[in-house]
Design a protein around this motif. Structure first.
Motif, short mmCIF file in Angstrom:
data_model
loop_
_atom_site.label_atom_id
_atom_site.label_comp_id
_atom_site.label_asym_id
_atom_site.label_seq_id
_atom_site.Cartn_x
_atom_site.Cartn_y
_atom_site.Cartn_z
N ARG A 161 -12.66 1.97 -19.57
CA ARG A 161 -13.99 2.42 -19.14
C ARG A 161 -14.04 3.94 -19.12
O ARG A 161 -13.03 4.62 -19.10
CB ARG A 161 -14.33 1.84 -17.77
CG ARG A 161 -14.34 0.32 -17.72
CD ARG A 161 -14.66 -0.20 -16.34
NE ARG A 161 -14.70 -1.66 -16.31
CZ ARG A 161 -13.63 -2.44 -16.12
NH1 ARG A 161 -12.43 -1.88 -15.96
NH2 ARG A 161 -13.75 -3.74 -16.10
N LYS A 162 -15.25 4.43 -19.08
CA LYS A 162 -15.46 5.86 -19.03
C LYS A 162 -14.79 6.44 -17.79
O LYS A 162 -14.92 5.90 -16.70
CB LYS A 162 -16.96 6.17 -19.01
CG LYS A 162 -17.28 7.67 -19.05
CD LYS A 162 -18.77 7.90 -19.11
CE LYS A 162 -19.08 9.39 -19.15
NZ LYS A 162 -20.55 9.65 -19.21
N ASP A 176 -17.85 1.62 -23.20
CA ASP A 176 -16.70 0.98 -22.59
C ASP A 176 -16.10 -0.05 -23.55
O ASP A 176 -16.80 -0.68 -24.33
CB ASP A 176 -17.09 0.30 -21.28
CG ASP A 176 -17.49 1.30 -20.21
OD1 ASP A 176 -17.14 2.49 -20.36
OD2 ASP A 176 -18.14 0.89 -19.24
#
Length: 446
Positions: free
Chosen positions: A189-190, A132
């Motif tokens: 973020r993922k 992230d």
């Protein structure tokens, strides 16, 4: 059998000259028609689904949403302070002199941070994305394949949006095929989306070359389709701190040089250090490009640069008083004699905020001289608040008029002033500077 006689040397050189002229004409015509061919090009539909590497997962394109961004150069309205270290806080802290490209193509953005002046150097120092991104710096490179332009490289316009971070955009160099766009304070973020768009800049429109909407996954963020290859990298943690430290050190050196400057009043601009101010602000811009304007390290340099400029501005009243004390209705600088005739400031409408000063100029030299010429008289108008402001002859054709030896010319010179300086010129004491090369004389106007 009859054989034609051999050509003499004159005929050979004539033939060679014709070929050379034709070749030059074709080359010039190709470059001239470049923009016309690009403008006539029909914009293609977005390319097929991108061909990503294993590290990214493409998703379907979505319709463009309307962007209500307003004027990108407008000051930020007073509102409750946003959380520090965010794009909103950086935008609110942006100084009036922040680096903003006024000719940026496409939908306006709100540039909460500038683009770095040396993006390739920063990109090479950055690392592939891993995990992230939390308030990090992200920079992306777009390489096109030179298909939009028949005679030269593509003129790339590159836009990117990282998750919820505001969209950023940049115009790459002309005929460059390569562009970089960057953003600090990125949170990604993922599973969040990264939207990348690459265009070719035509004369009146943007031609879409590549649109890629990707989902952040583990590993590097790279992708390629028929229009462009893109790669995004990051600076975070110690690497970002080291990069910001390097930029603030450059800013400190430039601000220190600026702080040592003094105004003199002896020259056309009173010694105003325009270049040194630009260096200090540009170095601070590059620090803000990495960390945002509200970062404490950047804010410290903004304050120092502004303080150095304010110190120079504070020197103007004393210089003005000294010059005005020696000024009269007439002055002689070299072979040029000038005398004051009148000064009048217009209303705030029409020729708004402008003042016109009328001066009579006599050439006592043996050669003709030209207003605002290399060795001819140049004029400025100044008050204690404004300092010297350049003026231009009116009508403009006087810029091309020579004053013959022994001749006299009476002309009006106009200064287009801001509201603040116009008010100063209308109501306060004013002087007119007459400069020839590096020597100046002064007339008392009011």
């Amino acid at each position: 059998m009859y054989a034609p006689p051999p050509r003499d040397s004159a005929q050979k050189w004539a033939a060679f000259g014709v070929v050379a002229i034709v070749a030059v004409g074709v080359s010039f015509g190709a470059h001239t028609l470049k923009k016309r061919f690009k403008s006539a090009r029909v914009e293609p539909a977005p390319h097929e689904a991108p061909l990503p590497f294993a590290s990214v997962a493409p998703i379907a394109d979505e319709p463009d949403e309307a962007s209500d961004v307003g004027d990108p150069t407008a000051p930020v309205a007073d509102e409750p302070a946003p959380p520090p270290g965010t794009p909103a806080a950086s935008l609110k802290a942006r100084p009036a002199w922040a680096r903003i490209d006024p000719t940026l193509r496409g939908t306006p953005t709100r540039p909460y941070a500038p683009q770095h002046a040396q993006p390739l150097d920063v990109f090479l120092r950055a690392s592939p994305l891993s995990g992230d991104v939390q308030r990090g710096f992200v920079i992306c490179r777009a390489q096109t394949f030179n298909k939009a332009d028949t005679f030269a490289g593509d003129d790339v316009h590159f836009r990117a949006a990282f998750g919820a971070t505001p969209e950023v955009a940049v115009d790459g160099p002309e005929d460059g095929n390569l562009a970089f766009v960057s953003a600090p304070l990125v949170t990604l973020r993922k599973g969040e989306r990264v939207q990348l768009q690459v265009f070719d800049r035509d004369v009146l429109e943007l031609t879409l070359l590549s649109r890629q909407t990707l989902t952040r996954a583990d590993g590097p963020l790279t992708a390629m389709d028929k229009g462009a290859a893109v790669e995004c990298r990051e600076l975070a943690g110690d690497a970002l701190r080291a990069a910001v430290t390097g930029e603030t050190a450059k800013a400190d050196a430039a601000i220190a040089t600026l702080s040592r400057k003094q105004l003199s009043g002896a020259t056309f601009d009173w010694g105003w250090p325009l270049l040194e101010i630009a260096h200090a602000r540009n170095a601070t811009n590059d620090a803000a490009a990495l960390a945002g304007w509200d970062d404490a390290r950047v804010a410290k340099r903004v304050a120092a640069a502004d303080a150095a400029v304010a110190r120079l501005e504070a020197q103007r009243p004393a210089i003005f008083d000294r010059l005005r004390a020696t000024a009269g209705d007439r002055t002689k600088v070299g072979d040029v004699q000038a005398s004051f005739v009148s000064i009048a400031c217009g209303p705030k409408e029409g020729h708004a905020g402008s003042c016109a000063v009328k001066v009579r100029v006599t050439n006592h030299g043996a050669r003709a001289t030209r207003l605002n010429g290399f060795d001819g008289p140049r004029l400025y108008v100044a008050s204690a608040k404004t300092g010297p402001m350049p003026v231009s002859p009116e009508p403009y054709e006087l810029m091309m008029k020579d004053i013959a030896p022994g001749a006299e010319l009476e002309a009006s010179f106009v200064v287009a002033a801001t509201d603040r300086s116009a008010a100063s010129l209308e109501t306060e004491p004013v002087i007119v500077g007459v400069c020839v090369r590096e020597r100046c004389g002064v007339l008392r106007a009011r």
